[in-house]
Design an enzyme around this catalytic site. Structure first.
Site, PDB file in Angstrom:
ATOM      1  N   ASP A  57       0.879  -1.164   0.000  1.00 20.18           N
ATOM      2  CA  ASP A  57       0.000   0.000   0.000  1.00 20.18           C
ATOM      3  C   ASP A  57       0.919   1.217   0.000  1.00 20.18           C
ATOM      4  O   ASP A  57       2.107   1.106   0.322  1.00 20.18           O
ATOM      5  CB  ASP A  57      -0.886  -0.033   1.246  1.00 20.18           C
ATOM      6  CG  ASP A  57      -1.826   1.161   1.329  1.00 20.18           C
ATOM      7  OD1 ASP A  57      -2.487   1.477   0.322  1.00 20.18           O
ATOM      8  OD2 ASP A  57      -1.878   1.786   2.404  1.00 20.18           O
ATOM      9  N   ASP A 100      -0.013   5.049   1.102  1.00 19.82           N
ATOM     10  CA  ASP A 100      -0.196   5.961   2.234  1.00 19.82           C
ATOM     11  C   ASP A 100      -0.245   5.186   3.547  1.00 19.82           C
ATOM     12  O   ASP A 100      -1.044   4.276   3.714  1.00 19.82           O
ATOM     13  CB  ASP A 100      -1.476   6.785   2.057  1.00 19.82           C
ATOM     14  CG  ASP A 100      -1.465   7.620   0.789  1.00 19.82           C
ATOM     15  OD1 ASP A 100      -0.372   7.973   0.308  1.00 19.82           O
ATOM     16  OD2 ASP A 100      -2.560   7.908   0.260  1.00 19.82           O
TER      17      ASP A 100
END
Length: 177
Positions: free
Chosen positions: A7, A9
């Site tokens: 991922d 953020d």
């Protein structure tokens, strides 16, 4: 060929409840760029899978998202690493699309693009939906305690067998001793 799906953020860069809306707001989490370099040096292909609903909400446009991702790629390159691909869902949270995590659409796109079986591929996230999307296609879930990770770690729906680490560098050290 080894793959890892990250991922963005909260894993690679600092997260924000107000979204990362400009390249200036994109700030790497200490050690994350070096972690990607370590993984890449060990033969991992590093792929990003990220919900970017700020596009669908009109908070920033595709040019801005591309500029943010370009800053990230350049920062990783500067640290000696490489990102092989970036997959993202631009749709708002209320979308019925298949690509918004926790649905596994982004992961299926990755499998198709690289012609790989994702069974056992490590996926690293800081939120429950990151891990759920990966687990749905057979990935091995790794939770980092950066970003939303501390809150996610106590979620009763955390997938069984999730490995928990303080940050991305700790994951990289685990995978590449």
């Amino acid at each position: 060929m080894k793959f890892i799906i990250l991922d963005r953020d909260g894993v690679i860069n600092e997260d924000s409840a107000q979204f990362i809306k400009s390249p200036d707001e994109w700030k790497p989490i200490p050690g994350s760029l070096e972690a990607i370099s370590r993984l890449e040096d060990a033969g991992y292909r590093v792929v990003i899978a990220s919900n970017q609903s700020g596009v669908g909400r009109g908070l920033f446009d595709m040019d801005t998202l591309n500029a943010i991702n370009d800053k990230m790629v350049r920062a990783v390159n500067h640290a000696g690493g490489r990102i092989d691909a970036i997959f993202f869902c631009p749709h708002p949270a209320d979308s019925t699309c298949e690509c918004r995590k926790p649905k596994p659409g982004l992961f299926r796109q990755i499998a198709e693009r690289f012609n790989i079986d994702l069974n056992g591929v490590p996926t690293v996230g800081d939120s429950l939906r990151d891990l759920q999307a990966g687990v749905a296609v057979g990935c091995t879930p790794f939770l980092v305690l950066t970003g939303k990770g501390t809150k996610t770690a106590v979620d009763p729906e955390l997938p069984a067998g999730t490995k928990v680490f303080p940050d991305l560098m700790a994951v990289a050290r685990h995978l590449v001793p």
